[in-house]
Design an enzyme around this catalytic site. Structure first.
Site: not given
Ligand SMILES: Cc1cc2nc3c(=O)[nH]c(=O)nc-3n(C[C@H](O)[C@H](O)[C@H](O)COP(=O)(O)OP(=O)(O)OC[C@H]3O[C@@H](n4cnc5c(N)ncnc54)[C@H](O)[C@@H]3O)c2cc1C
Length: 861
Positions: A505
């Site tokens: 989220e």
């Molecule tokens: C257990 C679990 C359940 C989930 N359930 C759902 C679900 O039901 N439905 C769904 O749609 N999604 C779901 N997600 C997805 C979740 O919302 C994403 O994992 C999340 O949005 C982050 O994306 P990413 O993991 O690709 O990280 P990335 O986008 O690759 O980010 C990696 C890091 O970079 C940081 N970052 C990225 N951009 C910036 C910026 N501009 N400034 C500062 N920091 C930044 C992030 O904060 C993070 O720390 C789930 C994820 C997990 C792990």
């Protein structure tokens, strides 16, 4: 009269009078008259030279001009508006929609520099209805009893069938669904309390229940669905016949979710034997909670209409639709393994899935409105599920840590008595109190109709971060007991789960760096959004009038904040108005001071950095931290009032507010230290810290008071862990720890007797168990007393014990099948992946038979 006295008098008139007018935000006309009158009096009766009089009258001119509406509009606001338009940072529609989502609540008051505390104090305290309380005491308590973490997490990698059945039967998935659809229609507060309780027992269950009650198909349907869609889905979502999930994230689009490439193309196709206009969907999503067992998939994709079959646009943007998972071409079933917390989570893909247009949530007219829908709902949902899970887990941690550190002895003393351990314990207690307050007060505001977008981001970030701190400290104070995995370890699973809440989220780094202050500055600032809207007004003249009004109000507000920040800092805010005369009075005053300082710093940051502030993430994050600290501290004060201003809780309140406001001070200091425009930083420091950084963190003594209430049975300890599942029964460590803690208090006089006897060399053994026998033989204690001591001793030993396993127990053959390989990273799938666990629906059907709606299990479950 000496010239010094006369000079001082006039200095007081101008400086004091000016500060008074600005501090109290006296309106422009009245302020001009007052300053003009003082100037006339000074010119007539003062002893200034002509030069100084000229300087003073010249300084007065801008004030007169500010009152000349037409002149100031044409000569000042018009050119200012032209420059402002050039400076405006570029903003995509999705960014704008995210920034403008939700409502402004207490966050707006904090941004004003002059919070009106009556608004917060007069908010009703949230309460559970009789029905909600009965649910907490009945099905919720029973569900907690059914949850066996080791069985779920280690042996089964899923919840047992009877737990799934119980959850559905008692409509845990339907807390937000109205009664007339068969749901429970609980308040946001009740929803949060249920999740907190489940989280205090088992993270798999709290995540499983949390998701359908948060951002998902039910919530989307309730707000945007057509009546037909509501009637079709809500009753079966309420009964648990349909299991929902919501799929937004894809390999290319994580934090930047709007960058998704999953597509829906409007085209003609065959549906139930008829030619219709529908959508051909292709997607590849990952990380989707409940996807492996979902029967209905909320899907976010970009909608295209190259043939202009539904309008004259080529592209509609992000759209949300509900897709039954038994539709031809939909793949669900495989599971991810999220840090060994086995709630159902996995990928889903769809290849050339053809569905009718009315699968779009809200029907065809909601095409392209998906992003707006999501961010609007996130402004509520983000304040409930994850923060209440963090609070519930922390309540359990506080309860367990207080008891464990009293029962566990080293160097002849309960480890809680050592200040080093006490420091960690105080953090556990204080951080838990902050989370409880934030969740309770904010969910209460939601129940009063607020959609607090900025507070929800604050709660999401800070509660999950505080939850992580609590988990770390809880691990530390438990030592090896928390490290050795097994049924006896009640700490490690919560610790392992913390990164999940951090990531979902809106991942935390992004939330802190971009969202909290970024959204706050736009939404909560009294004038920024007004200025922006005025600049974007297509009617130039109306835009100019609105801009002029907002701009000059903004200038007055900045002057007032400078005066307030300076005066409040000089006086330690001792004279600042607050509504209550209670022991917490000073904390309200401190927040007043930082509110003014924060508003001043924010204005100068926006003024000097403009759109660049967006990429200066560390500055923006620090301002966000100050806003968050004030918001959380306000909820602590309000929570204390809501709970009846209990004196026993005061150490927790004081520790929490001091910690938060100290952090606010330090972040403000770091902000000024790193502010690129050094002259402005120096001026700001003069107004904000004229006496330096004077606010101190909680004292050691205050920390000891917090430890004391956590390590002794009593109302403050009970209230701190109010929602935690603490029922005394075999298999519930929280109940057993409390039982042992109570016994330790009861046995304390006898333990003291044994210690004294040992000191006097009446008992030879060093070991408590043997001392009991010796003391009984020597008739220092009676047989009955010895029996009770033995019973207590055994209970403590059981609680301190850890598990060990035969070497062969370490093999878990067949528990999780080998991964299928890398997921496609660039484009939506072109070919179906052939995997053993894949479930590809064979037949397209408009509505599926309920017999087919069985929960699909992978081999892993
Ligand atoms: C257990 C679990 C359940 C989930 N359930 C759902 C679900 O039901 N439905 C769904 O749609 N999604 C779901 N997600 C997805 C979740 O919302 C994403 O994992 C999340 O949005 C982050 O994306 P990413 O993991 O690709 O990280 P990335 O986008 O690759 O980010 C990696 C890091 O970079 C940081 N970052 C990225 N951009 C910036 C910026 N501009 N400034 C500062 N920091 C930044 C992030 O904060 C993070 O720390 C789930 C994820 C997990 C792990």
């Amino acid at each position: 009269m000496s010239s010094f006295v006369v000079g001082s008098f006039w200095f007081l008139v101008f400086a004091g009078g000016g500060i008074y007018l600005a501090y109290n935000r006296v309106n422009l006309l009245a302020s001009t008259i007052a300053v003009g009158a003082a100037l006339i009096a000074y010119s007539l009766f003062g002893s200034a030279s002509v030069f100084w009089l000229l300087v003073l009258w010249l300084a007065f001119v801008p004030l007169i001009i500010a009152n000349m509406d037409d002149f100031r509009r044409e000569k000042i606001s018009r050119p200012a508006l032209a420059t402002y338009r050039k400076m405006l940072p570029s903003m995509s529609d999705t960014e704008r929609e995210a920034l403008e989502a939700g409502s402004v609540w207490w966050d707006g008051e904090l941004f004003s520099g002059m919070p009106d505390w009556d608004k917060l104090i007069s908010f009703p305290a949230p309460q559970l209805s009789d029905e909600e309380q009965a649910f907490m005491d009945g099905p919720c308590e029973e569900l907690c009893r059914m949850l066996d973490d080791w069985d779920i997490s280690h042996q089964r990698a899923d919840m047992p069938a009877e737990v799934w059945a119980f959850i559905k039967k008692h409509r845990f998935f339907a807390m937000i669904i109205p009664k007339h659809y068969g749901g429970l229609e609980f308040s946001a507060y009740a929803n949060a309390m249920v999740i907190s309780k489940l989280a205090s027992r088992n993270t798999t269950a709290s995540s499983t229940v949390g998701v359908p009650n948060s951002l998902g198909p039910a919530e989307l349907l309730l707000h945007y669905g057509t009546d037909e869609q509501k009637d079709r889905y809500l009753p079966s979502l309420a009964s648990g016949d349909e299991i929902p999930c919501f799929a937004l994230t894809s390999p290319q689009a994580g934090s930047d979710a709007a960058a998704l490439i999953d597509s829906g193309v409007v085209c003609k196709g065959t549906w139930n034997g008829k030619k219709i206009i529908g959508i051909r969907l292709n997607w590849n999503k990952r990380y989707i909670t409940l996807a492996p067992v979902a029967t209905v998939l909320g899907l976010a994709f970009k909608l295209y209409d190259p043939e202009h079959l539904i309008g004259d646009k080529d592209e509609y943007g992000i759209t949300a639709a509900l897709i039954p998972t038994d539709t031809d071409g939909v793949t669900v079933g495989r599971r991810h393994n999220p840090l060994s917390i086995p709630f159902q989570n996995g990928p889903t893909s769809g290849e050339d899935v053809f569905v009718p247009l009315d699968y779009i949530i809200g029907g065809q007219e909601m095409a392209g409105k998906g992003w707006k829908m999501l961010v609007e709902l996130l402004s509520v949902g983000r304040a409930i599920t994850l923060p209440s899970s963090a609070a519930g887990g922390s309540q359990a941690a506080a309860w367990a840590s207080g008891a464990y550190t009293t029962l566990r002895k080293q160097f002849g003393l309960p480890i809680a008595r050592f200040d080093g351990v006490g420091e960690a314990l105080a953090r556990i207690g204080g951080h838990t109190y902050i989370m409880n307050a934030a969740v309770s007060v904010t969910s209460g505001a939601i129940d009063q109709g607020e959609k607090p977008a900025v507070p929800s981001a604050i709660l999401k970030y800070h509660c999950t971060e505080l939850g992580r701190k609590v988990a770390n400290d809880t691990m530390d104070v438990h030592g090896g007991k928390a490290v050795m995995m097994g049924p006896k370890n009640y700490v490690a699973r919560g610790y392992m789960a913390t990164p999940i809440a951090i990531t979902v989220e809106g991942a935390n780094i992004l939330t802190r760096s971009l969202i909290i202050f970024g959204q706050g500055a736009m939404r909560c600032h009294p004038f920024v959004l007004r200025e922006l809207h005025a600049a974007q007004n297509e009617n130039e003249e109306r835009g100019l009038t609105e801009f002029d009004d907002a701009l000059f109000s903004h200038v007055g507000y900045a002057i007032s904040n400078a005066a307030r920040a300076f005066f409040l800092a000089l006086t330690h805010a001792k004279f600042s108005n607050v509504p209550l005369n209670t022991p917490t009075r000073r904390y309200y005053q401190n927040i007043n001071r930082y509110s003014a300082a924060f508003a001043l710093a924010s204005d100068f940051a926006m003024l000097t950095l403009g759109g660049k502030l967006k990429i200066k993430e560390l500055l923006s994050a620090r301002l966000g931290d100050i806003l968050s600290s004030m918001y959380l501290a306000s909820t602590v004060l309000k929570h204390f009032e809501n709970q009846g201003r209990r004196a026993a809780d005061l150490p927790l309140v004081e520790w929490s507010v001091r910690t938060l406001m100290y952090h606010a001070q330090e972040q403000l200091h770091s902000f000024l230290q790193n502010f690129p425009n050094r002259p402005v930083a120096t001026i700001l420091r003069f107004f904000i810290f004229p006496r330096g950084r004077t606010y101190s963190a909680p004292s050691d003594e205050l920390g000891r008071k917090v430890v004391n209430l956590m390590t002794h049975s009593g109302e403050a300890r009970d209230r701190l862990s109010q929602q935690a599942y603490t029922t005394l029964e075999p298999g519930n460590p929280l109940g057993l720890l409390q039982e042992a803690l109570l016994l330790s208090e009861e046995m304390a006089p006898m333990e003291q007797k044994l210690r004294q006897a040992h000191k006097e060399r009446l008992l030879a053994s060093e070991y408590f168990g043997q001392q009991i026998d010796e003391a009984q033989d020597a008739e220092i204690i009676s047989k009955a007393e010895a029996g009770r001591l033995r019973d207590y001793h055994q209970k403590v030993l059981d609680l301190l014990a850890v598990d060990d396993f035969a070497p062969e127990d370490f093999g878990r053959s067949g528990a999780v099948e080998a991964p299928s390989g890398a997921q496609p990273q660039a484009d939506p799938p072109k070919t179906k992946r052939k995997t053993k666990n894949k479930i590809v629906r064979k037949k397209a059907t408009a509505s599926k038979s309920s017999k087919k709606k069985k929960v699909r299990k992978t081999k892993a479950s």
